[in-house]
Design an enzyme around this catalytic site. Sequence first.
Site, PDB file in Angstrom:
ATOM      1  NE  ARG A 144     -13.075   9.893  14.892  1.00  0.00           N
ATOM      2  CZ  ARG A 144     -12.173  10.853  15.042  1.00  0.00           C
ATOM      3  NH1 ARG A 144     -12.387  11.816  15.920  1.00  0.00           N
ATOM      4  NH2 ARG A 144     -11.066  10.862  14.327  1.00  0.00           N
ATOM      5  CG  HIS A 203      -8.451   4.219   9.651  1.00  0.00           C
ATOM      6  ND1 HIS A 203      -8.986   5.430   9.265  1.00  0.00           N
ATOM      7  CD2 HIS A 203      -8.316   3.480   8.514  1.00  0.00           C
ATOM      8  CE1 HIS A 203      -9.176   5.432   7.962  1.00  0.00           C
ATOM      9  NE2 HIS A 203      -8.785   4.260   7.469  1.00  0.00           N
ATOM     10  CG  HIS A 204      -6.939  10.839  11.113  1.00  0.00           C
ATOM     11  ND1 HIS A 204      -7.515  11.289  12.289  1.00  0.00           N
ATOM     12  CD2 HIS A 204      -6.240  11.903  10.610  1.00  0.00           C
ATOM     13  CE1 HIS A 204      -7.167  12.554  12.487  1.00  0.00           C
ATOM     14  NE2 HIS A 204      -6.414  12.949  11.475  1.00  0.00           N
ATOM     15  CB  ALA A 205     -11.938   6.600  10.125  1.00  0.00           C
TER      16      ALA A 205
END
Length: 214
Positions: free
Chosen positions: A13, A188-190
């Site tokens: 990711r 968080h989208h991270a």
Amino acid sequence: MNYKKVSLENWKRGEIFKHFIENLRCVINITADINVSSLRGFCKSENYRFYPTFIYIVTKVINSRDEFKMGYDEDGDLILWDEVFPLYTVFNSESEMLTRLVTAYSSDFQTFYGQIIDDMEKQKSNCDIQFPQKERNVFDVSCLPWLHYKSCDLHVFDSGTYLAPFVSWGKYEKQNGEYKMPLTMQIHHAVADGFHISRFFEDVQFQIECFKGG
């Protein structure tokens, strides 16, 4: 507090993380109703408090998925915690103020439940709001037992890099013979996508259905 460093170059990711940290900082917030009928029944029949019992279930699920245990070390490097603890609120009805507490997680329900009840009781007569020295390996928990809400959003005004989940839930209500409760996950989208959040709800529902208090 044990952890391992995460190499963005070797993490599958890594590129997604860099995009949502460097180019487009944002969080995902999803609320869904879950069925707490069996857990409510268990707590009432076995004389357990629903709030700390549900904190245990949520904490167990959070600790089962790496995406919910991401953070930073003292040098600002990305890390994965071995385990994270709930930073939760306790409401004082007299002062109408909140106290924030941290209870160390144990996978054994009886151990965790006993400790969280002890921590709550110690603060029961305290009418002052407190902000404990925040450990880095925590995630935020909140509860609105007075309202069956449709959505809940918490804005964290930092640099936009806060990775820990925020989990909240509201009042459960009887609907078509079952007790439904709104549950919110914000992260968080991270570190997580809609898939991961959807799986969080599935995991929580599974833990509810198989929970025996052992």
